[in-house]
Design an enzyme around this catalytic site. Structure first.
Site, mmCIF file in Angstrom:
data_model
loop_
_atom_site.group_PDB
_atom_site.id
_atom_site.type_symbol
_atom_site.label_atom_id
_atom_site.label_comp_id
_atom_site.label_asym_id
_atom_site.label_seq_id
_atom_site.Cartn_x
_atom_site.Cartn_y
_atom_site.Cartn_z
ATOM 1 N N GLY A 11 0.825 -1.210 0.000
ATOM 2 C CA GLY A 11 0.000 0.000 0.000
ATOM 3 C C GLY A 11 0.855 1.253 0.000
ATOM 4 N N ILE A 35 -1.167 -9.385 0.665
ATOM 5 C CA ILE A 35 -2.010 -10.471 0.151
ATOM 6 C C ILE A 35 -1.614 -10.870 -1.275
ATOM 7 C CG2 ILE A 35 -3.860 -9.022 -0.792
ATOM 8 C CD1 ILE A 35 -5.812 -11.116 0.592
ATOM 9 N N TYR A 141 -15.674 3.506 7.229
ATOM 10 C CA TYR A 141 -14.234 3.657 7.510
ATOM 11 C C TYR A 141 -14.045 4.251 8.912
ATOM 12 C CZ TYR A 141 -9.408 5.314 6.623
ATOM 13 O OH TYR A 141 -8.054 5.569 6.672
HETATM 14 C C1 AKB Z 1 -8.623 8.443 3.143
HETATM 15 O O1 AKB Z 1 -8.826 9.475 2.479
HETATM 16 O O2 AKB Z 1 -9.425 7.517 3.265
HETATM 17 C C2 AKB Z 1 -7.304 8.334 3.886
HETATM 18 C C3 AKB Z 1 -7.435 8.843 5.273
HETATM 19 C C4 AKB Z 1 -7.472 10.287 5.531
HETATM 20 O O3 AKB Z 1 -7.523 8.074 6.186
HETATM 21 N N1 AKB Z 1 -6.291 9.045 3.170
#
Ligand code: AKB
Length: 321
Positions: A11, A35, A141
């Site tokens: 990543g 992975i 997220y």
């Molecule tokens: C995203 O934009 O998802 C990442 C972060 C700020 O965690 N770059």
């Protein structure tokens, strides 16, 4: 920190962190995992193992086999992809983290994992966002990041695992593309500035977000992992930032190097909504006080370095093709 296992090495962060740690701690002391295998310095120039972080037994076996003392867990989906695939985001971000923490507990490893500005939500104070404040994110997220912060604190207080972590802002780098984040526009813009001298931003005018250049992010990880634990009041999820800007400001910075660079907007409603739910600027004073966090790059310095290094990379890539 003597022997380090890293997950998610291919990543954006992992590809640079792996090379830095090999340089600082010795190639034989860094075990890169991901992975997938690709033809790259991360896979070809040191120890590399295939690892699916949702498989705890494989992670445990690798950590035992290489006798590591530190685990850096990076494998996760970023915000925009997580919003498109929320169930997968939960399984990977939470399942992977839980497995990594369990491996760290069983083998008594030092542990690092990143949180994000995505752990905040619309109710969080948007300016000078404090270290300890309201966190009610409205994205999957964000949900996984807040839960992850709490889980890392829990593993420290309950089991004594030496967990450490930061809340990363948007990270800007030229080695590996981020892929799937909301702040990715601030990386794409440099590629397009060099290729076409123009960029259409998917983030709208006036949208401020915290950002940081990758060398400062890598320094932050190493500095926090090496920090004297007796100074750490917080352990996980330190607010860190190097700059906060909106699209017009990064365009203006690029124009200082490429005067005829042009930018317009075609706002992506999904990523704009995510950006609008995040803070405009973080207060990083706890990181500064507790482990001397000290970023070197402001916007213009980053722009100069980024354009110079990226131009060389794009030239090399075209020669290779
Ligand atoms: C995203 O934009 O998802 C990442 C972060 C700020 O965690 N770059």
């Amino acid at each position: 920190m003597k022997k380090i296992l890293i997950t998610g090495c291919l990543g954006q962060i992992g590809s640079e962190l792996t090379m830095r740690l090999r340089n600082d701690y010795g190639t034989e002391n860094v075990i890169a995992t991901d992975i997938r295998h690709i033809d790259s310095p991360v896979c070809n120039e040191g120890l590399f193992e295939i690892l699916d972080v949702t498989n705890k037994e494989s992670m445990l076996e690798l950590a035992k086999k290489h006798e590591v003392d530190t685990l850096i867990h990076l494998a996760a989906l970023l915000s925009a992809v997580a919003e498109a695939k929320p169930q997968l985001a939960w399984d990977l971000n939470m399942g992977g983290l839980m497995n990594a923490l369990e491996v760290a507990r069983e083998l008594d490893l030092k542990f690092f994992t990143p949180s994000s500005i995505g752990s905040f939500g619309p109710g969080t104070p948007a300016n000078d966002t404090p270290q300890d404040t309201l966190q009610r994110p409205t994205t999957m997220y964000g949900v996984t990041k807040v839960a992850g912060e709490l889980l890392c604190d829990y593993y420290y207080t309950k089991f004594g695992v030496d967990t450490r972590g930061v809340r990363f802002p948007g990270l800007i780098s030229y080695t590996t593309l981020p892929g799937g984040g909301t702040t990715d526009y601030a990386v794409d813009i440099y590629y397009e500035a060099l290729k076409k001298k123009s960029y259409t931003s998917f983030i709208g005018e006036g949208t401020y977000m915290d950002m940081m250049y990758m060398p400062d992010a890598i320094d932050a990880i190493v500095t926090l992992l090496e920090a004297d634990p007796s100074r750490l009041v917080h352990r996980n999820a330190f607010n860190i930032t190097a700059m906060s800007f909106e699209p017009e400001q990064i365009a203006a910075s690029i124009r200082k190097v490429i005067p005829d660079f042009k930018m317009d907007y075609d706002v992506d409603p999904v990523r704009q909504k995510i950006a609008d739910s995040w803070p405009d600027s973080l207060d990083a004073s706890c990181a500064k006080n507790e482990w001397d966090f000290n970023p070197k790059f402001d916007l213009d310095r980053m722009t100069h370095d980024m354009l110079e290094k990226l131009a060389k990379k794009l030239e090399n890539d075209s020669v290779v093709k």
